[in-house]
Write an enzyme that holds these catalytic residues in place. Sequence first.
Site, PDB file in Angstrom:
ATOM      1  N   GLY A   1      -8.439 -51.195  13.630  1.00  9.52           N
ATOM      2  CA  GLY A   1      -7.493 -50.105  13.819  1.00  9.52           C
ATOM      3  C   GLY A   1      -6.728 -50.230  15.126  1.00  9.52           C
ATOM      4  N   THR A   2      -5.397 -50.321  15.034  1.00  7.48           N
ATOM      5  CA  THR A   2      -4.584 -50.430  16.245  1.00  7.48           C
ATOM      6  C   THR A   2      -3.113 -50.327  15.890  1.00  7.48           C
ATOM      7  OG1 THR A   2      -4.225 -51.751  18.243  1.00  7.48           O
ATOM      8  CG2 THR A   2      -4.284 -52.932  16.171  1.00  7.48           C
ATOM      9  N   THR A   3      -2.277 -50.173  16.891  1.00  6.99           N
ATOM     10  CA  THR A   3      -0.828 -50.299  16.741  1.00  6.99           C
ATOM     11  C   THR A   3      -0.312 -51.086  17.934  1.00  6.99           C
ATOM     12  OG1 THR A   3      -0.687 -48.133  15.644  1.00  6.99           O
ATOM     13  CG2 THR A   3       1.360 -49.096  16.465  1.00  6.99           C
TER      14      THR A   3
END
Length: 217
Positions: A16-18
């Site tokens: 999970g990341t941006t």
Amino acid sequence: MEKHYSDSQVKGVSTGTTILAAIFDGGVVIGSDSRASMGGEYVSSKTINKVIQVHDRIFCCMAGSLADAQAVIKTAKFQLSFHSVQMEGPPLVIAAASVLKDLCFKNKEELQAGFITAGWDKKKGPQVYVVSLGGMLISQPVTLGGSGSTFIYGYVDAKYKPNMTREECLQFATNALALAMGRDNVSGGVAHLVVITEKGVEHVVVPGDKLPRFHDE
């Protein structure tokens, strides 16, 4: 030989990341959120910095398995430092991206990590490169990755334009991260941003309560 993975092994991979990077007139902005999660269910850290400096004017963002990404970056930093000594000068941005690409390709069966490399050098100025899973390397004026990127492709396509000013590009990157963090449950925390130009490097941190809001959350 066929490999079998237990549920605990699969859930141990943090994805999970941006992350994003964009070129503006005279420089580049690279940034990310700061949330680390275990399998998308447990938030292990709210303040991790995913924008890593690999040389004076070269930074990279990581997505995928945090352990894999950190191991690759540690090796890349060592190789670039040695390369800089051999060349008697700072490495090119493409050299840093190529080191990451080679490491990802040679270990593609074991790694679950991708990278965005951004920086400035005297030969080509500001540059952005993407190293995806498996070791593919491409150059783009703007790029994004991670689970939160799926929510902001439309915004990036509509709002990014070449030759933006520093302020315009910084606001564009902040807005994009804020939109992704508002929709993606495994992206969040603060926005880490780095502005890289010929003059040097500037770090910008936007706290979660200072991020722009576009909808009721």
